[in-house]
Design an enzyme around this catalytic site. Structure first.
Site, PDB file in Angstrom:
ATOM      1  N   ASP A  13       2.713  -2.674  -8.071  1.00  0.00           N
ATOM      2  CA  ASP A  13       2.410  -3.350  -6.810  1.00  0.00           C
ATOM      3  C   ASP A  13       0.989  -2.974  -6.395  1.00  0.00           C
ATOM      4  OD1 ASP A  13       2.197  -4.286  -4.229  1.00  0.00           O
ATOM      5  OD2 ASP A  13       4.111  -3.470  -3.543  1.00  0.00           O
ATOM      6  N   ASP A  43      -4.446 -13.657  -9.801  1.00  0.00           N
ATOM      7  CA  ASP A  43      -3.612 -14.862  -9.822  1.00  0.00           C
ATOM      8  C   ASP A  43      -2.227 -14.571  -9.247  1.00  0.00           C
ATOM      9  OD1 ASP A  43      -3.236 -17.615 -10.428  1.00  0.00           O
ATOM     10  OD2 ASP A  43      -2.076 -17.061 -12.197  1.00  0.00           O
ATOM     11  N   LYS A  83      -6.266 -16.577  -6.279  1.00  0.00           N
ATOM     12  CA  LYS A  83      -5.410 -17.649  -5.766  1.00  0.00           C
ATOM     13  C   LYS A  83      -5.163 -17.411  -4.275  1.00  0.00           C
ATOM     14  CE  LYS A  83      -1.820 -18.916  -8.132  1.00  0.00           C
ATOM     15  NZ  LYS A  83      -0.494 -18.861  -8.803  1.00  0.00           N
TER      16      LYS A  83
END
Length: 210
Positions: A13, A43, A83
């Site tokens: 994470d 991404d 993104k």
């Protein structure tokens, strides 16, 4: 994710310190200095809920977590692409990224469906502000402040670019398979509902009366 030649994979994470430290360790040289990168790409995306405000918030935090890593590994004049979900509060994320990059634009490639809020933020020419010291434990948004110019305080339009060759495939269409089928590098997963899907295809899935 299937192993790829010449690629080091880390499962973790990026909002956690342990993952960031593991990433930074891969960039360290023998004398404990950081071997800087020219480009960082993110991404990542959260499991969407369908509630756009929540999805945008979580996605924005992923972008800022990736930026936190950039502050340690990106070289001077380096680039960052991530993104994002392009929604009503995108101007806030844009302003935060402009603190560190001279050029920031939102790009929507042709391969991304028109019906999707997915876009990509392209940040070029990275510079650390004067007197700013990156800190893993204290993200920049809480520790760094500067006076905004009048132009920055005024309303503005975030630069947006629709890109991609018009000769390429349209992501909102389907096309016949015109070449020999190639097996995927990594086989599909086996989710818990796989058996239910198989039963549904053969019309053997029990239908609840409730």
């Amino acid at each position: 994710m299937a192993p790829l030649p010449g690629v080091e994979q880390i499962k973790g994470d990026i909002t956690k310190r342990s993952t960031i430290e593991e990433i930074l360790d891969r960039f360290k040289t023998s004398d404990e200095k950081i071997n800087k990168a020219d480009l960082v790409i993110c991404d990542g995306a959260p499991d969407v809920t369908g509630l756009h405000d929540i999805d945008e918030f979580v996605q924005g935090n992923l972008v800022l977590a990736a930026l936190n890593i950039c502050l340690h590994v990106l070289c001077e004049n380096g680039n960052f692409v991530s993104k994002i979900f392009r929604t009503k509060n995108i101007d806030l994320l844009y302003q935060q990224l402009k603190l560190f990059f001279d050029d920031v634009v939102i790009a929507k490639p042709r391969s991304s469906r028109n019906s999707s809020v997915e876009s990509f933020i392209v940040c070029r020419q990275f510079h650390l502000p004067d007197n700013f010291i990156p800190n893993i434990d204290e993200p920049f948004i809480y520790t760094y402040e500067r006076t905004l110019t009048n132009q920055e305080k005024s309303s503005f339009v975030v630069p947006f670019i629709a890109c991609g060759s018009l000769d390429g495939f349209d992501s909102d269409k389907t096309y016949p398979l015109e070449q020999e089928y190639i097996e995927p590098i990594q086989p599909p997963i086996h989710p818990a509902y796989e058996e239910a899907c198989a039963l549904k295809k053969t019309k053997k899935l029990p239908i609840s009366s409730s």
